[in-house]
Scaffold this motif. Structure first.
Motif, short mmCIF file in Angstrom:
data_model
loop_
_atom_site.label_atom_id
_atom_site.label_comp_id
_atom_site.label_asym_id
_atom_site.label_seq_id
_atom_site.Cartn_x
_atom_site.Cartn_y
_atom_site.Cartn_z
N ALA A 1 25.78 -0.76 -28.18
CA ALA A 1 25.05 0.00 -27.16
C ALA A 1 25.91 0.18 -25.93
O ALA A 1 26.74 -0.67 -25.60
N GLN A 2 25.69 1.30 -25.25
CA GLN A 2 26.35 1.53 -23.97
C GLN A 2 25.32 1.93 -22.93
O GLN A 2 24.36 2.64 -23.23
N ALA A 3 25.50 1.44 -21.73
CA ALA A 3 24.63 1.82 -20.63
C ALA A 3 25.05 3.19 -20.12
O ALA A 3 26.25 3.51 -20.05
N TRP A 4 24.06 3.99 -19.79
CA TRP A 4 24.31 5.33 -19.25
C TRP A 4 23.52 5.47 -17.95
O TRP A 4 22.39 5.92 -17.96
N PRO A 5 24.12 5.07 -16.83
CA PRO A 5 23.41 5.19 -15.55
C PRO A 5 23.21 6.67 -15.19
O PRO A 5 24.17 7.43 -15.11
N VAL A 6 21.96 7.06 -14.99
CA VAL A 6 21.67 8.45 -14.67
C VAL A 6 20.37 8.51 -13.88
O VAL A 6 19.41 7.79 -14.18
N ASN A 7 20.35 9.35 -12.87
CA ASN A 7 19.15 9.56 -12.06
C ASN A 7 18.47 10.84 -12.52
O ASN A 7 18.91 11.95 -12.19
N LEU A 8 17.41 10.70 -13.31
CA LEU A 8 16.75 11.86 -13.88
C LEU A 8 16.03 12.70 -12.82
O LEU A 8 15.67 13.85 -13.10
N ALA A 9 15.83 12.14 -11.64
CA ALA A 9 15.17 12.89 -10.58
C ALA A 9 16.12 13.85 -9.87
O ALA A 9 15.69 14.68 -9.07
N ASP A 10 17.41 13.75 -10.18
CA ASP A 10 18.43 14.60 -9.55
C ASP A 10 18.97 15.57 -10.60
O ASP A 10 19.75 15.17 -11.48
N PRO A 11 18.61 16.85 -10.54
CA PRO A 11 19.08 17.80 -11.55
C PRO A 11 20.59 17.87 -11.65
O PRO A 11 21.15 18.12 -12.72
N ARG A 12 21.29 17.63 -10.54
CA ARG A 12 22.75 17.71 -10.55
C ARG A 12 23.39 16.54 -11.29
O ARG A 12 24.57 16.60 -11.65
N THR B 1 6.99 14.86 -9.42
CA THR B 1 6.44 14.40 -10.70
C THR B 1 6.98 15.23 -11.85
O THR B 1 7.43 14.70 -12.88
N PHE B 2 6.96 16.54 -11.68
CA PHE B 2 7.46 17.43 -12.74
C PHE B 2 8.97 17.30 -12.91
O PHE B 2 9.49 17.52 -14.01
N GLU B 3 9.68 16.94 -11.84
CA GLU B 3 11.14 16.83 -11.92
C GLU B 3 11.55 15.82 -12.98
O GLU B 3 12.46 16.07 -13.79
N VAL B 4 10.88 14.67 -13.00
CA VAL B 4 11.23 13.62 -13.97
C VAL B 4 10.49 13.81 -15.28
O VAL B 4 11.07 13.75 -16.37
N ASN B 5 9.19 14.06 -15.20
CA ASN B 5 8.36 14.07 -16.41
C ASN B 5 8.53 15.32 -17.27
O ASN B 5 8.23 15.29 -18.47
N VAL B 6 9.02 16.41 -16.67
CA VAL B 6 9.15 17.66 -17.43
C VAL B 6 10.57 18.23 -17.32
O VAL B 6 11.27 18.39 -18.33
N PHE B 7 11.00 18.56 -16.10
CA PHE B 7 12.26 19.30 -15.94
C PHE B 7 13.46 18.52 -16.47
O PHE B 7 14.35 19.10 -17.11
N ALA B 8 13.50 17.22 -16.22
CA ALA B 8 14.62 16.42 -16.74
C ALA B 8 14.61 16.37 -18.26
O ALA B 8 15.67 16.42 -18.90
N VAL B 9 13.42 16.30 -18.84
CA VAL B 9 13.30 16.32 -20.31
C VAL B 9 13.82 17.64 -20.87
O VAL B 9 14.59 17.67 -21.84
#
Length: 235
Positions: free
Chosen positions: A55-66, A103-111
């Motif tokens: 396994a590898q860790a993948w640090p990512v902030n799903l709330a940031d589209p960039r 809310t939509f940024e993480v729950n929908v747009f990031a997906v």
């Protein structure tokens, strides 16, 4: 660190893997998959990646589209498990547009964006996309309008993806109450006592996801609703 296993092991990306349901899903798949564990950079995420065989860790902030990008080394992807999500509470007259957008940024747009970025790798493997949803995506709740709406949108995205990508398997898992920190927050909003013994355990959810992925290729569970059993309480 344990040696990396053969490259023919199926690969899975799990978001929200730092704790709770995501960490349990990672542990359930640890013996059968090479894992990429997405989550905010944290000691818990790093520790989990070190504890699992490959396994590898993948640090990512799903709330940031960039910040969204294809994890390093992903060329074929057998499973993409969208588990990360945020809770939003409050009556409609209390919640401004900013809360709905976050809310939509993480729950929908990031997906949506992460799936789009990983589609070439998923297509190459004939992969499986699993979306961890909520029964709030089947019936909206008072004082959780933004959250419920985001979960309805997540269901619609899964249906569209399934229609557009017939070579992929797409599964939505609608969860009732699960014994997590998020559920503790829900109980606080509802004025209820948090009773984890009455709810689904994260381990049970993880085993369900493992079974969905292990189903013969000819079958696909398109939608599952998982609620606490009669001996544990109700949704």
């Amino acid at each position: 660190m344990p040696p990396t296993r053969a490259q023919d092991q199926p690969t899975a990306v799990v978001t929200g893997a730092s704790r709770g349901i995501g960490a349990r899903i990672a542990a359930a798949l640890g013996d059968s998959h090479r894992l990429v564990l997405g989550g905010r950079g944290s000691p818990a995420l790093t520790r989990l990646a070190r504890e699992l065989p490959d396994a590898q860790a993948w640090p990512v902030n799903l709330a940031d589209p960039r910040a969204l990008h294809v994890p390093p080394g992903i060329e074929r992807l057998d499973a993409l498990i969208h588990n990360a999500g945020v809770l939003a509470t409050g009556r409609i007259d209390e919640c401004d547009g900013g809360l709905w957008r976050r809310t939509f940024e993480v729950n929908v747009f990031a997906v949506v964006e992460l799936t789009r970025l990983l589609l070439p790798a998923l297509r190459k493997a004939g992969g499986h996309v699993v979306l961890i949803n909520s029964t709030a995506g089947l019936q909206a709740n008072a004082a959780r309008g933004a959250y419920s709406a985001s979960k309805y949108a997540l269901r619609a995205f899964a249906d569209s993806l399934r229609a557009e990508e017939p070579r992929l398997r797409v599964t939505t898992v609608f969860l009732g109450r699960v014994a997590t920190d998020m559920q503790r927050d829900v109980c606080a909003v509802e004025g209820l006592r948090y009773q984890p013994e009455r709810y689904l355990s994260p381990a049970t959810v993880a085993e369900t996801v493992r079974a969905v992925l292990a189903a013969p290729r000819e079958a696909c569970a398109t939608e599952l609703v998982l609620r606490p059993g009669a001996t544990r309480g109700s949704d």
